[in-house]
Design a protein around this motif. Sequence first.
Motif, mmCIF file in Angstrom:
data_model
loop_
_atom_site.group_PDB
_atom_site.id
_atom_site.type_symbol
_atom_site.label_atom_id
_atom_site.label_comp_id
_atom_site.label_asym_id
_atom_site.label_seq_id
_atom_site.Cartn_x
_atom_site.Cartn_y
_atom_site.Cartn_z
ATOM 1 N N LEU A 267 0.801 -1.224 0.000
ATOM 2 C CA LEU A 267 0.000 0.000 0.000
ATOM 3 C C LEU A 267 0.835 1.275 0.000
ATOM 4 O O LEU A 267 1.926 1.319 0.566
ATOM 5 C CB LEU A 267 -0.915 0.038 1.227
ATOM 6 N N ASP A 268 0.275 2.319 -0.633
ATOM 7 C CA ASP A 268 0.812 3.674 -0.527
ATOM 8 C C ASP A 268 -0.047 4.515 0.409
ATOM 9 O O ASP A 268 0.472 5.311 1.192
ATOM 10 C CB ASP A 268 0.846 4.345 -1.901
ATOM 11 N N THR A 269 -1.355 4.346 0.300
ATOM 12 C CA THR A 269 -2.302 5.171 1.054
ATOM 13 C C THR A 269 -3.320 4.264 1.728
ATOM 14 O O THR A 269 -3.729 3.247 1.154
ATOM 15 C CB THR A 269 -3.030 6.157 0.114
ATOM 16 N N TRP A 270 -3.742 4.645 2.931
ATOM 17 C CA TRP A 270 -4.694 3.848 3.704
ATOM 18 C C TRP A 270 -5.830 4.746 4.174
ATOM 19 O O TRP A 270 -5.611 5.782 4.798
ATOM 20 C CB TRP A 270 -3.987 3.212 4.892
ATOM 21 N N LEU A 271 -7.061 4.348 3.843
ATOM 22 C CA LEU A 271 -8.240 5.093 4.267
ATOM 23 C C LEU A 271 -8.821 4.459 5.524
ATOM 24 O O LEU A 271 -9.106 3.258 5.540
ATOM 25 C CB LEU A 271 -9.313 5.094 3.168
ATOM 26 N N VAL A 272 -8.968 5.275 6.573
ATOM 27 C CA VAL A 272 -9.592 4.806 7.808
ATOM 28 C C VAL A 272 -10.861 5.599 8.047
ATOM 29 O O VAL A 272 -11.043 6.714 7.553
ATOM 30 C CB VAL A 272 -8.650 4.934 9.025
ATOM 31 N N ALA A 273 -11.749 5.018 8.845
ATOM 32 C CA ALA A 273 -13.027 5.654 9.138
ATOM 33 C C ALA A 273 -12.858 6.814 10.114
ATOM 34 O O ALA A 273 -11.879 6.883 10.865
ATOM 35 C CB ALA A 273 -13.997 4.629 9.717
ATOM 36 N N GLU A 274 -13.835 7.693 10.101
ATOM 37 C CA GLU A 274 -13.834 8.805 11.054
ATOM 38 C C GLU A 274 -13.800 8.287 12.485
ATOM 39 O O GLU A 274 -13.195 8.912 13.366
ATOM 40 C CB GLU A 274 -15.078 9.669 10.823
ATOM 41 N N GLU A 275 -14.427 7.141 12.708
ATOM 42 C CA GLU A 275 -14.443 6.551 14.041
ATOM 43 C C GLU A 275 -13.052 6.101 14.494
ATOM 44 O O GLU A 275 -12.817 5.873 15.686
ATOM 45 C CB GLU A 275 -15.393 5.347 14.073
ATOM 46 N N ASP A 276 -12.133 5.949 13.538
ATOM 47 C CA ASP A 276 -10.777 5.494 13.842
ATOM 48 C C ASP A 276 -9.742 6.585 13.639
ATOM 49 O O ASP A 276 -8.545 6.304 13.502
ATOM 50 C CB ASP A 276 -10.431 4.282 12.971
ATOM 51 N N ALA A 277 -10.190 7.839 13.653
ATOM 52 C CA ALA A 277 -9.274 8.960 13.407
ATOM 53 C C ALA A 277 -8.129 8.985 14.408
ATOM 54 O O ALA A 277 -7.007 9.407 14.080
ATOM 55 C CB ALA A 277 -10.046 10.280 13.456
ATOM 56 N N ALA A 278 -8.358 8.532 15.624
ATOM 57 C CA ALA A 278 -7.313 8.557 16.645
ATOM 58 C C ALA A 278 -6.143 7.643 16.309
ATOM 59 O O ALA A 278 -5.047 7.789 16.875
ATOM 60 C CB ALA A 278 -7.901 8.162 18.004
ATOM 61 N N LEU A 279 -6.367 6.696 15.382
ATOM 62 C CA LEU A 279 -5.295 5.780 14.994
ATOM 63 C C LEU A 279 -4.382 6.377 13.928
ATOM 64 O O LEU A 279 -3.277 5.867 13.705
ATOM 65 C CB LEU A 279 -5.897 4.469 14.473
ATOM 66 N N ALA A 280 -4.846 7.426 13.268
ATOM 67 C CA ALA A 280 -4.089 7.986 12.153
ATOM 68 C C ALA A 280 -2.712 8.517 12.553
ATOM 69 O O ALA A 280 -1.723 8.236 11.868
ATOM 70 C CB ALA A 280 -4.905 9.077 11.459
ATOM 71 N N PRO A 281 -2.583 9.281 13.645
ATOM 72 C CA PRO A 281 -1.254 9.814 13.984
ATOM 73 C C PRO A 281 -0.195 8.743 14.188
ATOM 74 O O PRO A 281 0.962 8.928 13.796
ATOM 75 C CB PRO A 281 -1.519 10.592 15.284
ATOM 76 N N GLY A 282 -0.584 7.611 14.794
ATOM 77 C CA GLY A 282 0.379 6.536 14.998
ATOM 78 C C GLY A 282 0.889 5.974 13.692
ATOM 79 O O GLY A 282 2.094 5.701 13.538
ATOM 80 N N LEU A 283 -0.015 5.800 12.729
ATOM 81 C CA LEU A 283 0.401 5.310 11.414
ATOM 82 C C LEU A 283 1.236 6.352 10.677
ATOM 83 O O LEU A 283 2.234 6.023 10.026
ATOM 84 C CB LEU A 283 -0.827 4.936 10.584
ATOM 85 N N GLU A 284 0.835 7.613 10.786
ATOM 86 C CA GLU A 284 1.581 8.681 10.117
ATOM 87 C C GLU A 284 2.999 8.779 10.659
ATOM 88 O O GLU A 284 3.948 9.051 9.900
ATOM 89 C CB GLU A 284 0.843 10.001 10.284
ATOM 90 N N ALA A 285 3.161 8.518 11.943
ATOM 91 C CA ALA A 285 4.497 8.552 12.543
ATOM 92 C C ALA A 285 5.388 7.449 11.974
ATOM 93 O O ALA A 285 6.620 7.563 12.004
ATOM 94 C CB ALA A 285 4.390 8.411 14.061
ATOM 95 N N GLU A 286 4.754 6.401 11.443
ATOM 96 C CA GLU A 286 5.499 5.300 10.829
ATOM 97 C C GLU A 286 5.728 5.530 9.334
ATOM 98 O O GLU A 286 6.311 4.673 8.652
ATOM 99 C CB GLU A 286 4.738 3.990 11.034
ATOM 100 N N GLY A 287 5.244 6.666 8.828
ATOM 101 C CA GLY A 287 5.460 6.999 7.422
ATOM 102 C C GLY A 287 4.267 6.753 6.524
ATOM 103 O O GLY A 287 4.366 6.933 5.303
ATOM 104 N N TRP A 288 3.134 6.372 7.107
ATOM 105 C CA TRP A 288 1.946 6.080 6.292
ATOM 106 C C TRP A 288 1.291 7.361 5.800
ATOM 107 O O TRP A 288 1.260 8.380 6.498
ATOM 108 C CB TRP A 288 0.915 5.307 7.119
ATOM 109 N N ASP A 289 0.737 7.292 4.590
ATOM 110 C CA ASP A 289 -0.176 8.320 4.087
ATOM 111 C C ASP A 289 -1.570 7.855 4.475
ATOM 112 O O ASP A 289 -2.113 6.911 3.878
ATOM 113 C CB ASP A 289 -0.059 8.459 2.568
ATOM 114 N N VAL A 290 -2.157 8.488 5.477
ATOM 115 C CA VAL A 290 -3.448 8.070 6.019
ATOM 116 C C VAL A 290 -4.489 9.132 5.713
ATOM 117 O O VAL A 290 -4.253 10.335 5.904
ATOM 118 C CB VAL A 290 -3.369 7.846 7.548
#
Length: 313
Positions: A267-290
Amino acid sequence: MRVTVLAGGVGGARFVKGLRDAVEDADEITVVVNTGDDLWLSGVRLQPDIDSILYALAGVNDTERGWGRAGESERVSAELQAWGAGWPWFTLGDLDLGTHLARTGWLRDGLAPSQVAERLGARWPIGVRLLPMTDTEVDTHVVVEDGTRMHFQEWWTRHRASLRATAFESPGIADARPAPGVVEAIEEADVVVLAPSNPVVSIGPILAVPGVREALGRARRVVGVSPIIGGKVVRGMADACLAAIGVKTAADAVARHYGRRAEGGVLDTWLVAEEDAALAPGLEAEGWDVRVEPLWMTDPERSATLARAALRP
């Protein structure tokens, strides 16, 4: 825009239908469909994921049950059960059986599954090209806790995933090859999307076909849509499948299961639900485009909105 989707199951069918409705030039959509759910039953070949997507795009699917044809009857299935044939817990609708009989006849005549899918797709103006992941029979088997092996459909439909699975196997997949057109569809697409399908038994078998991961490595861009919303599966028993391979039922855990292309994943980009927005910063810190988006596909308009979000640069 050329778009290729890897999909299976009801989630895949809803997403593909939304994508077809969202993209102006629908002829540029190719769907690579999981065939690990396939099986022989009462002498006919069933391809549940291909049929689910076909029926949804044709507008003839049963939206209440989530599978099969609308306005279905089950006289033939009842007669099979009276003869003690088939599986009493696996109902074949009469209209659905017509599809299976047509498919089986063409296979017996020497057509490959990819050629059969093309014929099936020509009946209705579905607006996309359907490709099975492979022309090789690679039905998924499940190993449960006591060591028993059974076809995936028995574990899923009869036992409703209540027997703890310890492994999923696809006999013969190491020798399989992508169906004609699959590799080209991935490599030539502007965007490849992993639909919000079961990561283990819908997307997993597609990725396991030799050559598919390599093609994804050469793709222009690969986007994935989380099948987990708020730490729960949307429908089905994907949580039981994830548990069997040691993956938590969470949007960030599924992302890490797929992996970033920059680190050998898909994957290059990962779409998460609004309900899971709190998980985005952790993935972004690992280099993910969330991307945080509304992922519920409760009606055609929302499905189309999600599809547009997946295609957004």
